[in-house]
Design a protein around this motif. Structure first.
Motif, mmCIF file in Angstrom:
data_model
loop_
_atom_site.group_PDB
_atom_site.id
_atom_site.type_symbol
_atom_site.label_atom_id
_atom_site.label_comp_id
_atom_site.label_asym_id
_atom_site.label_seq_id
_atom_site.Cartn_x
_atom_site.Cartn_y
_atom_site.Cartn_z
ATOM 1 N N THR A 131 4.921 17.484 -85.862
ATOM 2 C CA THR A 131 4.025 18.531 -85.404
ATOM 3 C C THR A 131 4.421 19.652 -86.564
ATOM 4 O O THR A 131 3.555 20.877 -86.465
ATOM 5 C CB THR A 131 4.686 19.228 -83.954
ATOM 6 N N GLY A 132 4.849 19.456 -87.749
ATOM 7 C CA GLY A 132 5.309 20.309 -88.812
ATOM 8 C C GLY A 132 6.125 21.238 -88.359
ATOM 9 O O GLY A 132 6.873 21.112 -87.518
ATOM 10 N N CYS A 133 5.897 22.382 -88.750
ATOM 11 C CA CYS A 133 6.610 23.537 -88.960
ATOM 12 C C CYS A 133 5.955 24.567 -87.605
ATOM 13 O O CYS A 133 4.889 24.063 -87.423
ATOM 14 C CB CYS A 133 6.816 24.587 -89.972
ATOM 15 N N ALA A 134 6.728 25.520 -87.417
ATOM 16 C CA ALA A 134 6.025 26.401 -86.135
ATOM 17 C C ALA A 134 4.444 26.749 -86.474
ATOM 18 O O ALA A 134 3.677 26.879 -85.480
ATOM 19 C CB ALA A 134 6.902 27.779 -85.845
ATOM 20 N N HIS A 135 4.137 27.148 -87.603
ATOM 21 C CA HIS A 135 2.651 27.668 -87.619
ATOM 22 C C HIS A 135 1.585 26.522 -87.978
ATOM 23 O O HIS A 135 0.322 26.859 -87.942
ATOM 24 C CB HIS A 135 2.822 28.453 -89.061
ATOM 25 N N HIS B 199 9.156 18.607 -89.181
ATOM 26 C CA HIS B 199 8.608 17.647 -88.402
ATOM 27 C C HIS B 199 8.567 17.710 -86.962
ATOM 28 O O HIS B 199 7.660 17.339 -86.197
ATOM 29 C CB HIS B 199 9.404 16.231 -88.682
ATOM 30 N N GLN B 200 9.303 18.787 -86.560
ATOM 31 C CA GLN B 200 9.480 19.105 -85.058
ATOM 32 C C GLN B 200 9.229 20.554 -84.738
ATOM 33 O O GLN B 200 9.086 21.171 -83.616
ATOM 34 C CB GLN B 200 10.907 18.811 -84.582
ATOM 35 N N GLY B 201 9.172 21.488 -85.922
ATOM 36 C CA GLY B 201 9.094 23.008 -85.625
ATOM 37 C C GLY B 201 7.811 23.398 -84.867
ATOM 38 O O GLY B 201 7.891 24.426 -84.365
ATOM 39 N N GLY B 202 6.784 22.657 -84.914
ATOM 40 C CA GLY B 202 5.495 22.878 -84.064
ATOM 41 C C GLY B 202 5.593 22.389 -82.706
ATOM 42 O O GLY B 202 4.480 22.447 -82.073
ATOM 43 N N ARG C 122 17.340 13.073 -80.044
ATOM 44 C CA ARG C 122 17.168 14.044 -78.981
ATOM 45 C C ARG C 122 17.767 15.421 -78.833
ATOM 46 O O ARG C 122 17.006 16.393 -78.949
ATOM 47 C CB ARG C 122 17.242 13.502 -77.555
ATOM 48 N N PRO C 123 19.135 15.629 -78.944
ATOM 49 C CA PRO C 123 19.845 16.865 -78.975
ATOM 50 C C PRO C 123 19.252 17.734 -80.095
ATOM 51 O O PRO C 123 19.240 18.850 -80.002
ATOM 52 C CB PRO C 123 21.351 16.396 -79.383
ATOM 53 N N TRP C 124 18.948 17.282 -81.318
ATOM 54 C CA TRP C 124 18.402 18.190 -82.371
ATOM 55 C C TRP C 124 17.164 18.501 -82.322
ATOM 56 O O TRP C 124 16.716 19.539 -82.789
ATOM 57 C CB TRP C 124 18.965 17.524 -83.705
ATOM 58 N N VAL C 125 16.332 17.602 -81.621
ATOM 59 C CA VAL C 125 14.836 18.058 -81.526
ATOM 60 C C VAL C 125 14.689 18.889 -80.538
ATOM 61 O O VAL C 125 13.731 19.820 -80.414
ATOM 62 C CB VAL C 125 14.034 16.513 -81.097
ATOM 63 N N GLU C 126 15.559 18.860 -79.241
ATOM 64 C CA GLU C 126 15.210 19.841 -77.991
ATOM 65 C C GLU C 126 15.776 21.067 -78.469
ATOM 66 O O GLU C 126 15.252 22.005 -77.862
ATOM 67 C CB GLU C 126 15.914 18.969 -76.841
ATOM 68 N N ASP C 127 16.733 21.328 -79.357
ATOM 69 C CA ASP C 127 17.516 22.469 -79.436
ATOM 70 C C ASP C 127 17.588 23.118 -80.906
ATOM 71 O O ASP C 127 18.361 22.402 -81.646
ATOM 72 C CB ASP C 127 18.839 22.452 -78.715
ATOM 73 N N THR C 128 16.937 24.123 -81.081
ATOM 74 C CA THR C 128 16.988 24.600 -82.595
ATOM 75 C C THR C 128 18.207 24.915 -83.037
ATOM 76 O O THR C 128 18.634 24.691 -84.218
ATOM 77 C CB THR C 128 16.125 25.701 -82.779
ATOM 78 N N ALA D 240 12.959 30.940 -87.348
ATOM 79 C CA ALA D 240 11.513 31.238 -87.177
ATOM 80 C C ALA D 240 10.595 29.930 -87.336
ATOM 81 O O ALA D 240 9.615 30.153 -86.848
ATOM 82 C CB ALA D 240 11.292 32.346 -88.492
ATOM 83 N N GLY D 241 11.053 29.046 -88.104
ATOM 84 C CA GLY D 241 9.981 27.959 -88.335
ATOM 85 C C GLY D 241 10.257 26.829 -87.597
ATOM 86 O O GLY D 241 9.368 25.962 -87.616
ATOM 87 N N CYS D 242 10.969 26.845 -86.588
ATOM 88 C CA CYS D 242 11.262 25.702 -85.635
ATOM 89 C C CYS D 242 11.290 26.000 -84.139
ATOM 90 O O CYS D 242 12.074 26.882 -83.526
ATOM 91 C CB CYS D 242 12.682 25.144 -85.953
ATOM 92 N N LEU D 243 10.323 25.957 -83.496
ATOM 93 C CA LEU D 243 10.031 26.252 -82.070
ATOM 94 C C LEU D 243 10.173 25.183 -81.232
ATOM 95 O O LEU D 243 9.257 24.229 -81.036
ATOM 96 C CB LEU D 243 8.753 27.009 -81.873
ATOM 97 N N SER D 244 11.399 24.919 -80.729
ATOM 98 C CA SER D 244 11.604 23.730 -79.914
ATOM 99 C C SER D 244 11.053 23.801 -78.429
ATOM 100 O O SER D 244 10.634 24.786 -77.938
ATOM 101 C CB SER D 244 13.334 23.364 -80.195
#
Length: 320
Positions: free
Chosen positions: A36-40, A72-75, A95-101, A130-134
């Motif tokens: 999903t790229g970064c948050a933006h 890869h997960q920020g968006g 999973r722990p790092w993908v679910e929680d910034t 700012a760039g990673c919205l989990s």
């Protein structure tokens, strides 16, 4: 663009001149977005591309995160907001790092602070937040799962650890395309102009090398990586071989450095060897902490180096 029947490659920009490619697979019965790229990036590139090809996000079935990293997960949260019906998945080990910034910052981006005095500082961590919205995951995988996208189209999830423990790739046997993320990292991570942006951050050397061997044994006609051009035909094997050989080159340079100096810290190895191993910007040398630490851990396990702590309580390595 569409790189194989039903497989679309979408360039997402971030930072000063960086990019990451995410991939959209559209079948008759299901659709899958890989990363999903970064948050933006969902709003800036992913959703506009979907609209441009007439694809409704409500048709998205799966959002597969290849591995735990901001680009890869920020968006994740924006994509789940746009496609709430889609199942958000990654490998169980990531999973722990993908679910929680905050867990991502603590476990991945701050891992060298205590023992090596290397980190991104509070400003860097604020940028990651700012760039990673989990977003919570709906499902985790272990590798080997198959997803049916059409009656006659099934793709396979392949566990390819090394960059992270839970790195995943997606194999399309129909076109022999592998959406490879950062399973193989060549000799540099590239920027939007295909120039070296930073060193390869392979991390866990023994499994990374095993992953290169596994990929070399697969029948791949097209490699679709995250930060590199498409590799096709003979270029696939060349890309994988260079990924393997570069990792071994760093190992050899570290052993030479150990014998020449008698002992060194990770920072000293990065400062001395980093400029000799690539043409990325000087400021990016710090990111060699991932790869070099992985090489040093492997060498220590094999009895080639030993560790101790110096007066500043930082880990140092010496030859055995």
């Amino acid at each position: 663009m569409e790189i194989a029947p039903g497989i679309h490659r979408i360039k997402c920009k971030f930072g000063a001149n960086r990019m990451v490619y995410v991939h959209l697979l559209i079948g008759e019965h299901a659709a899958m977005l890989v990363d999903t790229g970064c948050a933006h990036n969902p709003e800036q590139e992913i959703l506009p591309y979907m609209r441009s090809i007439g694809f409704d996000p409500a048709q998205l079935t799966y959002i597969v995160i290849s591995h735990s990293d901001i680009d890869h997960q920020g968006g994740n949260a924006p994509m789940k907001a746009a496609a709430p019906q889609a199942l958000l998945v990654c490998h169980n080990l990531d999973r722990p790092w993908v679910e929680d910034t905050e867990a991502l910052i603590e476990g991945r981006y701050s891992q060298f602070e205590r023992d090596h005095g290397i980190g991104y500082g509070e400003e860097g961590k604020a940028g990651i937040r700012a760039g990673c919205l989990s977003h919570p995951l709906d499902l985790t995988l272990v590798g080997g799962e198959h997803f049916r996208l059409s009656r006659d189209w099934v793709v396979e999830v392949v566990h390819t650890p090394g960059h992270t423990w839970g790195h995943l790739t997606i194999l399309d046997p129909r076109s022999r395309t592998l959406i490879s993320g950062e399973a193989a990292m060549w000799n540099a991570i590239l920027d939007d102009d295909w120039a070296p942006a930073m060193p390869p951050t392979y991390c866990y050397v023994d499994v990374y090398l095993a992953t290169q061997d596994r990929l070399m044994a697969m029948h791949i006609d097209q490699l679709a990586p995250a930060h590199w051009p498409l590799q096709q035909g003979a270029a696939v094997a060349e890309f994988l071989n260079e990924s393997r050989n570069y990792c071994l080159l760093v190992e050899r340079k570290l052993m030479e450095f150990a014998h020449n100096t008698g002992g060194f810290t990770l920072r000293e190895a990065i400062d001395q060897l980093g400029p000799t191993l690539g043409r990325w910007p000087t400021a990016a040398n710090q990111d060699f902490s991932y790869g070099m630490a992985g090489n040093l851990e492997s060498l220590t396990k094999r009895g080639r180096l030993r560790t101790e702590r110096n007066a500043a309580d930082l880990i140092t390595w010496r030859p055995v």
